[in-house]
Design an enzyme around this catalytic site. Structure first.
Site, PDB file in Angstrom:
ATOM      1  CG  ASP A  53      -2.037  -0.991   1.168  1.00  0.00           C
ATOM      2  OD1 ASP A  53      -2.473  -1.326   0.055  1.00  0.00           O
ATOM      3  OD2 ASP A  53      -2.504  -1.426   2.233  1.00  0.00           O
TER       4      ASP A  53
ATOM      5  CG  ASP B 222      -6.663  -1.419  -1.422  1.00  0.00           C
ATOM      6  OD1 ASP B 222      -6.861  -2.649  -1.500  1.00  0.00           O
ATOM      7  OD2 ASP B 222      -5.767  -0.919  -0.714  1.00  0.00           O
TER       8      ASP B 222
END
Length: 142
Positions: free
Chosen positions: A110, A124
């Site tokens: 991330d 995401d």
């Protein structure tokens, strides 16, 4: 646009962006883009959104496989609507992008960090936008 082309585009964009982050940043490094508001921050997430269900790698991989299985079972019944195709394509692409990370890296990379929200990635975004489009379609078409 075919669902698989959309999914493939999201997977490619997601995996390329994660590769760049892993190559040029060190874990927990944070680069301010708009200081105090938006940073590029490299972290590994072993859970789902907000880090829930941490270390449940095989569970999340099973969900990704199940999504593709369900798609193949019902693909001929999916409405021929652009919104639905984009929703399904974004959802599948996001699920596969994160599944590849879980399978090969053991955790999801991330890096988008808005400081008031958990750090996330392109996969995401695909999942969230895809689900949003499918919900929008279902609310407007019964």
């Amino acid at each position: 646009m075919p669902v698989f082309l959309i999914a493939l585009f999201i997977v490619a964009l997601d995996q390329m962006s994660k590769f760049v982050i892993r190559q040029f940043m060190v874990m927990y490094e944070s680069i301010p883009v708009i200081p105090g508001f938006f940073h590029i921050t490299y972290i590994l997430n072993k859970g789902a959104a907000f880090g829930i269900l941490e270390n449940q790698r095989w569970f999340f991989l099973a969900i990704a496989v199940a999504l593709f299985y369900i798609y193949f079972l019902f693909r001929k019944k999916i409405p021929q609507d652009l919104l639905v195709h984009w929703g399904v394509g974004l959802l599948l692409g996001g699920a596969l992008g994160n599944a590849l990370d879980r399978f090969f890296q053991g955790a999801v990379t991330d890096f988008f960090d808005f400081r008031i929200w958990p750090v996330f990635n392109i996969a995401d975004m695909g999942i969230v936008i895809g689900v949003g489009l499918l919900l929008w379609y279902s609310w407007n078409h019964g």
